[in-house]
Design an enzyme around this catalytic site. Sequence first.
Site, PDB file in Angstrom:
ATOM      1  CG  HIS A 104      -1.827  -1.201   1.262  1.00  0.00           C
ATOM      2  ND1 HIS A 104      -2.733  -1.484   0.265  1.00  0.00           N
ATOM      3  CD2 HIS A 104      -1.961  -2.204   2.176  1.00  0.00           C
ATOM      4  CE1 HIS A 104      -3.392  -2.594   0.574  1.00  0.00           C
ATOM      5  NE2 HIS A 104      -2.936  -3.050   1.724  1.00  0.00           N
ATOM      6  CG  ASP A 140      -2.015  -5.979   4.626  1.00  0.00           C
ATOM      7  OD1 ASP A 140      -2.256  -4.924   4.027  1.00  0.00           O
ATOM      8  OD2 ASP A 140      -2.826  -6.516   5.394  1.00  0.00           O
TER       9      ASP A 140
END
Length: 324
Positions: free
Chosen positions: A12, A287
């Site tokens: 991200h 993640d």
Amino acid sequence: MAEITKIALEEHVLDAGQDPYFRMLAGPNDHFGSAAMTAVMARLTDVDTGRLADMDALGIKTAILSYYNGASPQLDPDRVRAVMMAQRLNAFLAERIAAHPGRFMGWATLAMQDVPASIAELRRCMTIPGFAGALINGQTQGDYLDLPKYLPFWEAVAELDVPIYLHPGILTPEAAKAYEGYPGLAGPGWGWGADTGLHALRLIFSGLFDRFPNLTLILGHMGELIPFHLDRADQIWMQTGAQSPKLPISHYVAKNIMVTTSGNVSAVSLIGTTLAIGADRILYATDYPLALAERFTAAVENSPLSAADREKIFHGNARKLFKL
């Protein structure tokens, strides 16, 4: 430095320089506590030296970047602004991909509250080198992707032959009521994953994959609980006598869904998911920077899976999926 052999799919980013949603993260979407969030924010916004160093330490050759769900344009009630911001954020990703060729790819950000604009933006992004498909942050203000209004979007996805990463989104206030008094349950530890698993099952039960049998949907966090619930889901399908979908749920999970290791890898989850859907359907992701990437990566590296299966998970399946 670890040997660079991995392709990571759920990594991200934030654009602190231009993003009007950035300020939202200090408010109700701060699921980490102020001190922890400060550290996370620093890594989210570093899309150069620090991130590349972290990738090298884990042996990640290529990271597919995606925009952080807590500041997604899908949350914006202003449709025009959301569309504009999706375009701007995709331009930001394109710049980072071009600045570090071979190290970064990207998932397109889409303002799903405007279906025609999302289709146009997906088409545009797929003409830019390095874009892999689109990552959608769950439901859009309560609207799930099985609704009839999204059918043209799926038609475009099928035509383009690109995967869609269905990532958890921020729960709507209505959905969050079930977690009142237990705010920790509403976030990534449970509520996000449960809602995303429901979303994927809605897509299957809608008959989407009967209509478009070659679609690929990617789910993070070892499949958002679905691989561990396949027999039960097939019972639902048999007991309801549903006309849609045409085949048991496990058929579509095995054929149309791939899962990643993002943020939810243990020996139990990895072996269980491999038994449920096979190593050919598992992809590597960390993640970043919201999970313990080192621990999760070690869980795969030290797993009892065969060396061939580990190679598939770390990079082989991604190379095949993205035709690298």
